[in-house]
Design a protein around this motif. Structure first.
Motif, PDB file in Angstrom:
ATOM      1  N   THR A   1      28.701  28.700  13.633  1.00 56.67           N
ATOM      2  CA  THR A   1      28.348  29.341  15.002  1.00 56.67           C
ATOM      3  C   THR A   1      29.246  29.323  15.949  1.00 56.67           C
ATOM      4  O   THR A   1      30.017  28.708  16.892  1.00 56.67           O
ATOM      5  CB  THR A   1      27.192  28.174  15.473  1.00 56.67           C
ATOM      6  OG1 THR A   1      25.660  27.786  14.244  1.00 56.67           O
ATOM      7  CG2 THR A   1      26.236  29.007  16.744  1.00 56.67           C
ATOM      8  N   VAL A   2      29.819  31.104  16.398  1.00 57.51           N
ATOM      9  CA  VAL A   2      30.327  30.889  17.538  1.00 57.51           C
ATOM     10  C   VAL A   2      29.597  31.710  18.686  1.00 57.51           C
ATOM     11  O   VAL A   2      29.052  32.375  18.873  1.00 57.51           O
ATOM     12  CB  VAL A   2      31.130  32.255  16.849  1.00 57.51           C
ATOM     13  CG1 VAL A   2      32.466  33.261  17.973  1.00 57.51           C
ATOM     14  CG2 VAL A   2      31.658  32.015  15.524  1.00 57.51           C
ATOM     15  N   VAL A   3      30.362  31.208  19.779  1.00 55.70           N
ATOM     16  CA  VAL A   3      29.896  31.548  21.087  1.00 55.70           C
ATOM     17  C   VAL A   3      31.293  32.234  21.446  1.00 55.70           C
ATOM     18  O   VAL A   3      31.800  31.832  21.906  1.00 55.70           O
ATOM     19  CB  VAL A   3      29.341  30.391  22.026  1.00 55.70           C
ATOM     20  CG1 VAL A   3      29.435  31.248  23.563  1.00 55.70           C
ATOM     21  CG2 VAL A   3      27.880  30.094  21.702  1.00 55.70           C
ATOM     22  N   CYS A   4      31.158  33.874  21.907  1.00 53.58           N
ATOM     23  CA  CYS A   4      31.970  34.936  22.908  1.00 53.58           C
ATOM     24  C   CYS A   4      31.660  34.559  24.101  1.00 53.58           C
ATOM     25  O   CYS A   4      30.458  35.167  24.693  1.00 53.58           O
ATOM     26  CB  CYS A   4      31.539  36.435  22.168  1.00 53.58           C
ATOM     27  SG  CYS A   4      32.615  36.038  20.307  1.00 53.58           S
ATOM     28  N   VAL A   5      32.559  33.958  25.354  1.00 53.37           N
ATOM     29  CA  VAL A   5      32.316  34.187  26.689  1.00 53.37           C
ATOM     30  C   VAL A   5      32.207  35.746  27.098  1.00 53.37           C
ATOM     31  O   VAL A   5      33.197  36.124  26.668  1.00 53.37           O
ATOM     32  CB  VAL A   5      32.787  33.176  27.425  1.00 53.37           C
ATOM     33  CG1 VAL A   5      32.459  32.972  28.128  1.00 53.37           C
ATOM     34  CG2 VAL A   5      33.049  31.623  26.975  1.00 53.37           C
ATOM     35  N   LEU A   6      31.187  36.442  27.982  1.00 57.23           N
ATOM     36  CA  LEU A   6      31.178  37.581  28.126  1.00 57.23           C
ATOM     37  C   LEU A   6      31.766  37.403  29.911  1.00 57.23           C
ATOM     38  O   LEU A   6      30.475  37.128  30.374  1.00 57.23           O
ATOM     39  CB  LEU A   6      30.732  38.803  28.088  1.00 57.23           C
ATOM     40  CG  LEU A   6      30.618  39.046  26.410  1.00 57.23           C
ATOM     41  CD1 LEU A   6      29.505  40.362  26.309  1.00 57.23           C
ATOM     42  CD2 LEU A   6      31.621  39.919  25.911  1.00 57.23           C
ATOM     43  N   THR A   7      32.459  37.546  30.150  1.00 58.99           N
ATOM     44  CA  THR A   7      33.273  36.734  31.725  1.00 58.99           C
ATOM     45  C   THR A   7      32.955  37.387  33.336  1.00 58.99           C
ATOM     46  O   THR A   7      32.086  36.762  34.248  1.00 58.99           O
ATOM     47  CB  THR A   7      34.030  36.251  31.824  1.00 58.99           C
ATOM     48  OG1 THR A   7      34.647  37.394  31.194  1.00 58.99           O
ATOM     49  CG2 THR A   7      34.932  35.614  31.114  1.00 58.99           C
ATOM     50  N   GLY A   8      32.159  39.030  32.629  1.00 60.76           N
ATOM     51  CA  GLY A   8      31.500  39.843  33.689  1.00 60.76           C
ATOM     52  C   GLY A   8      31.388  40.884  33.730  1.00 60.76           C
ATOM     53  O   GLY A   8      31.351  41.461  32.534  1.00 60.76           O
ATOM     54  N   HIS A   9      30.820  41.504  34.549  1.00 59.52           N
ATOM     55  CA  HIS A   9      29.211  42.699  34.747  1.00 59.52           C
ATOM     56  C   HIS A   9      30.021  43.914  34.714  1.00 59.52           C
ATOM     57  O   HIS A   9      31.013  44.028  35.340  1.00 59.52           O
ATOM     58  CB  HIS A   9      28.571  42.455  36.134  1.00 59.52           C
ATOM     59  CG  HIS A   9      27.205  42.885  34.966  1.00 59.52           C
ATOM     60  ND1 HIS A   9      27.020  44.895  35.298  1.00 59.52           N
ATOM     61  CD2 HIS A   9      25.722  42.414  35.407  1.00 59.52           C
ATOM     62  CE1 HIS A   9      25.672  44.889  34.645  1.00 59.52           C
ATOM     63  NE2 HIS A   9      25.375  43.595  34.172  1.00 59.52           N
ATOM     64  N   GLY A  10      29.818  44.708  33.041  1.00 56.52           N
ATOM     65  CA  GLY A  10      30.460  45.580  32.959  1.00 56.52           C
ATOM     66  C   GLY A  10      30.328  47.210  34.595  1.00 56.52           C
ATOM     67  O   GLY A  10      30.505  47.582  34.701  1.00 56.52           O
ATOM     68  N   LEU A  11      29.383  46.233  34.931  1.00 57.97           N
ATOM     69  CA  LEU A  11      28.920  47.611  36.034  1.00 57.97           C
ATOM     70  C   LEU A  11      30.210  47.999  37.453  1.00 57.97           C
ATOM     71  O   LEU A  11      30.017  48.390  38.185  1.00 57.97           O
ATOM     72  CB  LEU A  11      27.755  46.952  37.239  1.00 57.97           C
ATOM     73  CG  LEU A  11      26.166  48.079  36.321  1.00 57.97           C
ATOM     74  CD1 LEU A  11      25.235  47.341  36.775  1.00 57.97           C
ATOM     75  CD2 LEU A  11      26.608  49.115  35.224  1.00 57.97           C
TER      76      LEU A  11
END
Ligand SMILES: *Cc1c(COP(=O)(O)O)cnc(C)c1O
Length: 375
Positions: free
Chosen positions: A335-345
């Motif tokens: 089970t892997v969690v990837c952190v997406l740190t900031g919004h693409g906009l």
């Protein structure tokens, strides 16, 4: 039946308001009950199953989740640390916040300073130093419209950080970069949330972009604290990823002129270098680099195959997971969690520049549109 089709008992359904992360985790944080909290209801970000990313990894039985930090009030994880840093600065009587930033720290510091003004500290001010020309337009516009004083220096992030450290030593102002331990204290709540969202266990692996290395330090502190309290039995392997053109920890020496499309991690001499190495060693994880081409490929996949909107630096976590998978470093059934740190906009220009999907122009009739689309 997928994750989203599972029936939720109606008693678990809630639209009750979220009290902000300091209030939510107050018993686990260094804060007393009398402190006046400056909050924009940050935290409680979604943990989103990401089957398309799992598939791209090609590992049997892999479960991948995205911790979507773009859902924070100013659009990045920096808000977790900033609610704590600005709260503490104000409680110590300081009214001027200062930071060096690749963009998101400045947007967040500016937002929480404005929030402080709204909550009885009308003299609160924010000063931000950014590298001229190397900050995404969305972030710069946030710092400005939230009412901070932006100073664009003819230098990079590392130089900006040295300057604000000196300013904070000389003048009565609060340094709100992640060298401030209050930032780490707030940011570790993301690890708490992940364990809570996974029903009381930590993931096997956490993948995270590394710039100044405060966030990997904070997540590891959070996972360790939850384990020490017996709230989870396991701890994840911490896998941190730098951009190849800005990979001092991987190379083992500072990089004088860091270069990468992922401007949020364009850092050549990370302040929390030692702590990041400790997190990796203690957790039996790894630190590696990913090229800009790998970052962009992951960035496109996250959007077009998964429907999640993140900025380029965030995609380093997914690019790193895919790279580690191909190298045989990810076990089956993990089970892997990837952190997406900031919004693409925040960085829509990069999206327009790299996407192969281009708009088509037609005249404004049904037949012209149908013809242009080959219907
Ligand atoms: C700040 C930031 C990072 C890097 O975090 P560090 O704590 O400096 O390692 C990564 N991605 C985004 C979007 C950021 O804003």
């Amino acid at each position: 039946m997928n994750f989203w089709s599972k029936l939720i008992p109606s008693k678990e359904r809630t639209t009750k308001y979220w009290p902000g992360l300091i209030n939510a985790y107050r018993d686990l944080l260094d804060i007393d009950n009398k402190t006046h909290i400056i909050s924009l209801a940050e935290g409680n970000t979604p943990l989103i199953p990401a089957p398309a990313i799992a598939q791209a990894c090609g590992i049997i039985g892999l479960s991948v989740y995205i911790k979507f930090e773009g859902a924070n009030p100013s659009g990045s994880f920096k808000d977790r640390g900033m609610t704590m840093a600005v709260t503490k600065a104000i409680s110590k009587g300081l009214r001027t916040m200062v930071c060096a930033s690749t963009g998101n720290t400045s947007a967040s510091a500016a937002a929480y300073t404005a929030c402080a003004r709204a909550n009885g500290y009308s003299d609160a001010k924010c000063i931000v130093l950014v590298p001229d020309g190397y900050i995404a337009m969305g972030k710069l516009s946030q710092a400005i419209i939230y009412g901070s004083q932006v100073v664009q220096i003819a230098g990079n992030f590392d130089q900006a950080l040295n300057i604000v450290r000196e300013l904070a030593d000389k003048y009565p102002i609060a340094l709100v970069n992640s060298v401030n331990p209050d930032r780490i204290e707030g940011q570790k709540t993301a690890a708490f949330e992940i364990c809570d969202q996974l029903d009381g266990r930590a993931p096997d692996i956490l993948c995270i972009p590394v710039g100044n290395a405060g966030n990997i330090t904070a997540y590891w502190a959070g996972f360790k604290q939850y384990a020490a309290l017996g709230l989870v039995k396991n701890q994840p392997k911490m896998m941190g990823f730098q951009a190849a053109g800005a990979a001092p920890i991987v190379l083992g020496h500072p990089v004088e002129n860091p270069e990468t499309i992922a401007t949020a991690i364009r850092i050549g001499n990370p302040a929390s270098w030692k702590m990041a190495k400790e997190a990796v060693e203690q957790s039996f994880g790894l630190i590696d680099s990913v090229t800009d081409a790998e970052i962009i490929e992951a960035y496109k996949l996250i959007h077009s195959a998964q429907g999640i909107c993140c900025e380029p630096a965030s995609a380093a976590s997914v690019a790193g997971l895919i790279k580690a998978s191909k190298q045989g470093k990810i076990e089956r059934e993990s089970t892997v969690v990837c952190v997406l740190t900031g919004h693409g906009l925040k960085d829509s220009q990069t999206a327009l520049d790299v996407s192969e999907f281009k708009p088509i122009r037609t005249s404004a009739t049904e037949s012209a549109v149908a013809q242009a689309l080959n219907l």
